[in-house]
Design a protein around this motif. Structure first.
Motif, PDB file in Angstrom:
ATOM      1  N   LYS A  93       0.812  -1.210   0.000  1.00  0.00           N
ATOM      2  CA  LYS A  93       0.000   0.000   0.000  1.00  0.00           C
ATOM      3  C   LYS A  93       0.850   1.268   0.000  1.00  0.00           C
ATOM      4  CE  LYS A  93      -4.003  -2.024   0.187  1.00  0.00           C
ATOM      5  NZ  LYS A  93      -4.882  -1.948  -0.944  1.00  0.00           N
ATOM      6  N   GLU A  94       0.291   2.292  -0.612  1.00  0.00           N
ATOM      7  CA  GLU A  94       0.917   3.612  -0.611  1.00  0.00           C
ATOM      8  C   GLU A  94       1.278   3.988   0.826  1.00  0.00           C
ATOM      9  OE1 GLU A  94      -0.399   8.249  -1.436  1.00  0.00           O
ATOM     10  OE2 GLU A  94      -1.517   6.632  -2.409  1.00  0.00           O
ATOM     11  N   GLY A  95       2.479   4.482   1.020  1.00  0.00           N
ATOM     12  CA  GLY A  95       2.936   4.886   2.346  1.00  0.00           C
ATOM     13  C   GLY A  95       3.731   3.824   3.081  1.00  0.00           C
ATOM     14  N   GLU A  96       3.552   2.529   2.706  1.00  0.00           N
ATOM     15  CA  GLU A  96       4.365   1.484   3.325  1.00  0.00           C
ATOM     16  C   GLU A  96       5.824   1.744   2.992  1.00  0.00           C
ATOM     17  OE1 GLU A  96       3.237  -2.733   3.383  1.00  0.00           O
ATOM     18  OE2 GLU A  96       1.410  -2.130   2.323  1.00  0.00           O
ATOM     19  N   LYS A  97       6.712   1.431   3.934  1.00  0.00           N
ATOM     20  CA  LYS A  97       8.137   1.675   3.721  1.00  0.00           C
ATOM     21  C   LYS A  97       8.826   0.388   3.278  1.00  0.00           C
ATOM     22  CE  LYS A  97       8.587   5.520   6.878  1.00  0.00           C
ATOM     23  NZ  LYS A  97       9.250   6.030   8.081  1.00  0.00           N
ATOM     24  N   VAL A  98       9.688   0.540   2.272  1.00  0.00           N
ATOM     25  CA  VAL A  98      10.467  -0.584   1.758  1.00  0.00           C
ATOM     26  C   VAL A  98      11.903  -0.140   1.524  1.00  0.00           C
ATOM     27  CG1 VAL A  98       8.466  -1.673   0.655  1.00  0.00           C
ATOM     28  CG2 VAL A  98       9.932  -0.151  -0.678  1.00  0.00           C
ATOM     29  N   ARG A  99      12.790  -1.128   1.489  1.00  0.00           N
ATOM     30  CA  ARG A  99      14.196  -0.903   1.167  1.00  0.00           C
ATOM     31  C   ARG A  99      14.562  -1.870   0.045  1.00  0.00           C
ATOM     32  NH1 ARG A  99      17.160  -0.284   5.791  1.00  0.00           N
ATOM     33  NH2 ARG A  99      16.240  -2.188   6.563  1.00  0.00           N
ATOM     34  N   VAL A 100      15.163  -1.374  -1.018  1.00  0.00           N
ATOM     35  CA  VAL A 100      15.608  -2.223  -2.115  1.00  0.00           C
ATOM     36  C   VAL A 100      16.860  -2.965  -1.653  1.00  0.00           C
ATOM     37  CG1 VAL A 100      16.467  -2.294  -4.485  1.00  0.00           C
ATOM     38  CG2 VAL A 100      14.665  -0.669  -3.868  1.00  0.00           C
ATOM     39  N   VAL A 101      16.830  -4.308  -1.773  1.00  0.00           N
ATOM     40  CA  VAL A 101      17.981  -5.114  -1.362  1.00  0.00           C
ATOM     41  C   VAL A 101      18.618  -5.862  -2.523  1.00  0.00           C
ATOM     42  CG1 VAL A 101      17.245  -5.363   1.038  1.00  0.00           C
ATOM     43  CG2 VAL A 101      16.511  -7.067  -0.649  1.00  0.00           C
ATOM     44  N   GLN A 102      17.902  -5.950  -3.657  1.00  0.00           N
ATOM     45  CA  GLN A 102      18.455  -6.649  -4.813  1.00  0.00           C
ATOM     46  C   GLN A 102      17.804  -6.119  -6.079  1.00  0.00           C
ATOM     47  OE1 GLN A 102      19.273 -11.010  -4.728  1.00  0.00           O
ATOM     48  NE2 GLN A 102      17.651 -11.094  -6.241  1.00  0.00           N
ATOM     49  N   GLU A 103      18.617  -5.963  -7.120  1.00  0.00           N
ATOM     50  CA  GLU A 103      18.125  -5.532  -8.428  1.00  0.00           C
ATOM     51  C   GLU A 103      18.756  -6.435  -9.465  1.00  0.00           C
ATOM     52  OE1 GLU A 103      18.945  -1.816 -11.419  1.00  0.00           O
ATOM     53  OE2 GLU A 103      18.686  -1.334  -9.308  1.00  0.00           O
ATOM     54  N   LEU A 104      17.974  -7.379  -9.961  1.00  0.00           N
ATOM     55  CA  LEU A 104      18.467  -8.331 -10.954  1.00  0.00           C
ATOM     56  C   LEU A 104      17.334  -8.787 -11.846  1.00  0.00           C
ATOM     57  CD1 LEU A 104      20.830 -10.616  -8.876  1.00  0.00           C
ATOM     58  CD2 LEU A 104      21.496  -9.230 -10.818  1.00  0.00           C
ATOM     59  N   GLY A 105      17.675  -9.109 -13.089  1.00  0.00           N
ATOM     60  CA  GLY A 105      16.694  -9.675 -14.008  1.00  0.00           C
ATOM     61  C   GLY A 105      15.543  -8.749 -14.317  1.00  0.00           C
ATOM     62  N   GLY A 106      15.768  -7.438 -14.166  1.00  0.00           N
ATOM     63  CA  GLY A 106      14.708  -6.495 -14.481  1.00  0.00           C
ATOM     64  C   GLY A 106      13.656  -6.374 -13.397  1.00  0.00           C
ATOM     65  N   SER A 107      13.964  -6.874 -12.192  1.00  0.00           N
ATOM     66  CA  SER A 107      13.028  -6.722 -11.076  1.00  0.00           C
ATOM     67  C   SER A 107      13.812  -6.354  -9.821  1.00  0.00           C
ATOM     68  CB  SER A 107      12.223  -8.000 -10.855  1.00  0.00           C
ATOM     69  OG  SER A 107      13.055  -9.044 -10.423  1.00  0.00           O
ATOM     70  N   PHE A 108      13.075  -6.009  -8.791  1.00  0.00           N
ATOM     71  CA  PHE A 108      13.670  -5.622  -7.517  1.00  0.00           C
ATOM     72  C   PHE A 108      13.179  -6.552  -6.418  1.00  0.00           C
ATOM     73  CE2 PHE A 108      13.289  -1.750 -10.029  1.00  0.00           C
ATOM     74  CZ  PHE A 108      14.553  -1.194  -9.898  1.00  0.00           C
ATOM     75  N   THR A 109      14.046  -6.855  -5.483  1.00  0.00           N
ATOM     76  CA  THR A 109      13.627  -7.499  -4.243  1.00  0.00           C
ATOM     77  C   THR A 109      13.726  -6.421  -3.171  1.00  0.00           C
ATOM     78  OG1 THR A 109      14.454  -9.657  -4.958  1.00  0.00           O
ATOM     79  CG2 THR A 109      14.037  -9.371  -2.593  1.00  0.00           C
ATOM     80  N   VAL A 110      12.635  -6.228  -2.439  1.00  0.00           N
ATOM     81  CA  VAL A 110      12.608  -5.217  -1.388  1.00  0.00           C
ATOM     82  C   VAL A 110      12.315  -5.886  -0.047  1.00  0.00           C
ATOM     83  CG1 VAL A 110      11.840  -3.397  -2.972  1.00  0.00           C
ATOM     84  CG2 VAL A 110      10.130  -4.660  -1.662  1.00  0.00           C
ATOM     85  N   LYS A 111      12.750  -5.221   1.002  1.00  0.00           N
ATOM     86  CA  LYS A 111      12.436  -5.664   2.358  1.00  0.00           C
ATOM     87  C   LYS A 111      11.485  -4.634   2.950  1.00  0.00           C
ATOM     88  CE  LYS A 111      15.387  -7.817   4.961  1.00  0.00           C
ATOM     89  NZ  LYS A 111      16.521  -8.168   5.834  1.00  0.00           N
ATOM     90  N   THR A 112      10.402  -5.104   3.572  1.00  0.00           N
ATOM     91  CA  THR A 112       9.420  -4.207   4.170  1.00  0.00           C
ATOM     92  C   THR A 112       9.843  -3.857   5.589  1.00  0.00           C
ATOM     93  OG1 THR A 112       8.067  -5.958   5.134  1.00  0.00           O
ATOM     94  CG2 THR A 112       7.588  -5.339   2.832  1.00  0.00           C
ATOM     95  N   ASP A 113       9.103  -2.936   6.186  1.00  0.00           N
ATOM     96  CA  ASP A 113       9.324  -2.563   7.593  1.00  0.00           C
ATOM     97  C   ASP A 113       9.252  -3.779   8.518  1.00  0.00           C
ATOM     98  OD1 ASP A 113       9.989   0.046   8.086  1.00  0.00           O
ATOM     99  OD2 ASP A 113       7.930   0.758   8.244  1.00  0.00           O
ATOM    100  N   TYR A 114       8.474  -4.785   8.119  1.00  0.00           N
ATOM    101  CA  TYR A 114       8.284  -5.977   8.940  1.00  0.00           C
ATOM    102  C   TYR A 114       9.325  -7.052   8.661  1.00  0.00           C
ATOM    103  CZ  TYR A 114       3.833  -3.676   9.655  1.00  0.00           C
ATOM    104  OH  TYR A 114       2.870  -2.750   9.940  1.00  0.00           O
ATOM    105  N   GLY A 115      10.256  -6.772   7.744  1.00  0.00           N
ATOM    106  CA  GLY A 115      11.313  -7.728   7.432  1.00  0.00           C
ATOM    107  C   GLY A 115      10.965  -8.719   6.342  1.00  0.00           C
ATOM    108  N   ASN A 116       9.777  -8.593   5.744  1.00  0.00           N
ATOM    109  CA  ASN A 116       9.370  -9.503   4.668  1.00  0.00           C
ATOM    110  C   ASN A 116      10.054  -9.119   3.367  1.00  0.00           C
ATOM    111  OD1 ASN A 116       7.519 -10.698   6.447  1.00  0.00           O
ATOM    112  ND2 ASN A 116       5.957  -9.207   5.907  1.00  0.00           N
ATOM    113  N   LEU A 117      10.402 -10.129   2.564  1.00  0.00           N
ATOM    114  CA  LEU A 117      10.952  -9.880   1.240  1.00  0.00           C
ATOM    115  C   LEU A 117       9.829  -9.938   0.211  1.00  0.00           C
ATOM    116  CD1 LEU A 117      14.240 -12.008   1.276  1.00  0.00           C
ATOM    117  CD2 LEU A 117      14.004  -9.534   1.546  1.00  0.00           C
ATOM    118  N   MET A 118       9.869  -9.003  -0.731  1.00  0.00           N
ATOM    119  CA  MET A 118       8.863  -8.920  -1.787  1.00  0.00           C
ATOM    120  C   MET A 118       9.577  -8.646  -3.105  1.00  0.00           C
ATOM    121  SD  MET A 118       5.865  -8.936  -0.239  1.00  0.00           S
ATOM    122  CE  MET A 118       5.287  -8.797   1.438  1.00  0.00           C
TER     123      MET A 118
END
Length: 188
Positions: free
Chosen positions: A28-53
């Motif tokens: 959702k808009e406003g949720e905080k994420v951190r980019v941890v990986q950029e490969l294959g034309g996509s991003f893996t992000v970590k949320t405030d709760y520690g989940n990877l997306m």
């Protein structure tokens, strides 16, 4: 490439896929994420709760990033290939751009792709058949990675359809990884 960016709030809702479960969710808009990986034309992000997306590269702007180089290069390559004739090498190259979202390694280098074959159909269309596996039968990313492989193959000019079958024989083993990946992961 593995990176660590600052946590930032999302400027809009984004479709995402949970890692490693492979469930489709909306961040959702406003949720905080951190980019941890950029490969294959996509991003893996970590949320405030520690989940990877996993986030599609076309949503780079919402992450404060540029269109991933790999995605921009793929778009340029596809445009160039569309001018020429079909090659199975293009299919192989496209599959090399499909990455496991948990580790920065392509499915080809991991040894997950067992077979790629061109099949000419009776109506003159070209189908690419792919047999692939997962590192573990219960991997939640199986549906996601097979969909990624299908999408990558079907994006190759001259391919009319792709069929990806998940197989578990022979069972995957670390010996199937390329030496470069074994070295990267500290297994050599």
């Amino acid at each position: 490439m593995t990176i660590q960016s600052a946590m930032r709030p999302l400027p809009r809702d984004l479709d995402a896929i949970t890692v490693p479960n492979g469930e489709k969710v909306v961040l959702k808009e406003g949720e905080k994420v951190r980019v941890v990986q950029e490969l294959g034309g996509s991003f893996t992000v970590k949320t405030d709760y520690g989940n990877l997306m996993r986030i599609d590269g076309m949503d780079a702007d919402a992450l404060g990033r540029e269109l991933p180089e790999e995605l921009a290069a793929k778009i340029a390559r596809d445009a160039e290939r569309a001018k020429g004739s079909f090659s199975m090498d293009y299919v192989s190259e496209a599959l090399e751009e499909v990455y496991d979202p948990e580790i920065p390694v392509s499915i080809v280098e991991l040894g997950l792709v067992y077979r790629t074959e061109e099949v000419m159909l009776d109506d003159g269309r070209r189908r690419i058949e792919i047999d692939m596996t997962m590192t573990a039968p219960g991997c939640g990313m199986g549906d996601v990675l097979t969909a990624d492989a299908k999408r990558a193959a079907e994006a190759v000019p001259g391919v009319d359809e792709a069929e990806v079958q998940m197989v578990f024989s022979p069972p995957w083993g670390a010996h199937m990884m390329s030496d470069a990946v074994k070295l990267q992961l500290g297994l050599l």
